[in-house]
Enzyme design. Structure first.
Site, mmCIF file in Angstrom:
data_model
loop_
_atom_site.group_PDB
_atom_site.id
_atom_site.type_symbol
_atom_site.label_atom_id
_atom_site.label_comp_id
_atom_site.label_asym_id
_atom_site.label_seq_id
_atom_site.Cartn_x
_atom_site.Cartn_y
_atom_site.Cartn_z
ATOM 1 N N ALA A 42 0.811 -1.213 0.000
ATOM 2 C CA ALA A 42 0.000 0.000 0.000
ATOM 3 C C ALA A 42 0.845 1.263 0.000
ATOM 4 C CB ALA A 42 -0.931 -0.006 1.207
ATOM 5 N N GLY A 52 4.520 1.265 -0.630
ATOM 6 C CA GLY A 52 5.878 1.115 -1.139
ATOM 7 C C GLY A 52 6.032 -0.060 -2.078
ATOM 8 N N ASP A 89 2.717 -7.700 11.561
ATOM 9 C CA ASP A 89 2.177 -8.460 10.424
ATOM 10 C C ASP A 89 3.006 -9.717 10.180
ATOM 11 O OD1 ASP A 89 0.470 -9.044 8.350
ATOM 12 O OD2 ASP A 89 1.413 -7.697 6.924
#
Length: 314
Positions: A32, A34, A140
């Protein structure tokens, strides 16, 4: 980001401040905020991440710098360079990191077999402990972000975009590995958030296609654990991680090692017990034989003495 940074293969990216040049080989991944490219740095290939978001670049660079402070820890890639580049009339920030060669976690398990899951998870927990001690939570954490290298076999991470300072709100997450999605905790950055994801990575290794959320909660996840004989022995450890009952990665790692080593410990205990029983049996046999030999000797001596007395009387 679909149209942003569609940089042709062969493009030379030259840093504004450090003057180092990198030639684009191919795109490795796009998110989103890079894009990551494989680039040629002359003497080696590197991974180059480029983004218009200066805050993101700064945050990820700080994470990589934190990784470098941990002796012997190799969870993330090494940071090699940070600079700016003029592109389309704009100043674009980028950083360069080690290009980690290997295969993704799920592919490695499919190739080598499920016995490798525990080995890699033990490694991962050790590195996560070091990261948490520095005040960061990975966030994440998922198989797509984990690469397994050869010589030596080592689990490494290729994306630190979701890494978040402890006590902050998690920046990035993937639903299947997110405890908030399963209704088992908040999205606050703390070690237990990563440990939940570790347990889900173990489940994903045995359910490569994952499974849909139904009723959610611990009951569904427990059911998925018990349905797989390969991970049934890990149930106590996995459930504690899923319910957030571990305070540190070291706690989970220790209990996981105990479960892994239990069959060998039990076998060793049985061998020791069997050896002791054999020794006791042999000792009893020796005592019995010694008693019999003594009784025979006494009988012979008594018999000879009887003959002698009898002869004297006559």
């Amino acid at each position: 980001m679909k149209s942003q940074f569609n940089i042709p293969v062969g493009t030379i990216i030259k840093g504004k401040w450090h003057g180092k040049s990198y030639q684009i080989v191919r795109e490795l991944g796009r998110g989103a905020i890079g894009v990551v490219f494989l680039a040629d740095a002359g003497d080696k290939q590197v991974a180059l991440k480029i983004s218009e978001n200066q805050v993101t670049i700064t945050s990820e660079v700080n994470v990589l710098k934190a990784f470098s402070k941990v002796p012997g820890a190799t969870l993330g890639p090494s940071l090699l360079d940070v600079d700016d580049w003029t592109y389309g009339g704009k100043i674009i920030s980028f950083y360069v990191m080690e290009y980690i060669r290997g295969v993704d976690f799920i592919t490695f398990i499919r190739q080598k077999g499920p016995t490798w899951v525990n080995v890699l998870i033990v490694q991962l927990l050790k590195d996560l402990q070091a990261l948490h001690e520095l005040g960061w939570v990975f966030g994440d954490l998922k198989p797509e972000n984990l690469i397994v290298t050869n010589n030596p076999t080592k689990i490494r991470c290729i994306d630190v975009g979701g890494t978040t300072p402890v006590s902050r709100a998690i920046k990035e997450y993937t639903e299947f590995f997110d405890r908030g999605y399963w209704g088992l905790g908040s999205r606050k950055a703390e070690p237990s958030y990563d440990l939940f994801a570790v347990a889900m990575i173990v489940l994903n290794a045995h359910y490569p296609k994952q499974f849909p959320k139904q009723e959610g909660g611990i009951s569904q996840l427990k059911k998925m654990i018990t349905q797989k004989p390969e991970i049934k022995p890990l149930e106590p450890v996995l459930l504690k991680a899923l319910m957030g009952n571990y305070l540190t990665a070291n706690e989970m790692r220790k209990e996981l090692l105990d479960v892994i080593n239990e069959p060998y410990t039990r076998s060793r205990t049985q061998r020791i017990k069997s050896t002791k029983q054999t020794k006791m049996t042999n000792r009893k046999k020796r005592k019995s034989n010694n008693f019999f030999e003594t009784a025979v000797i006494v009988f012979i001596i008594c018999f000879i003495y009887f003959i002698y007395i009898y002869d004297q009387i006559l």
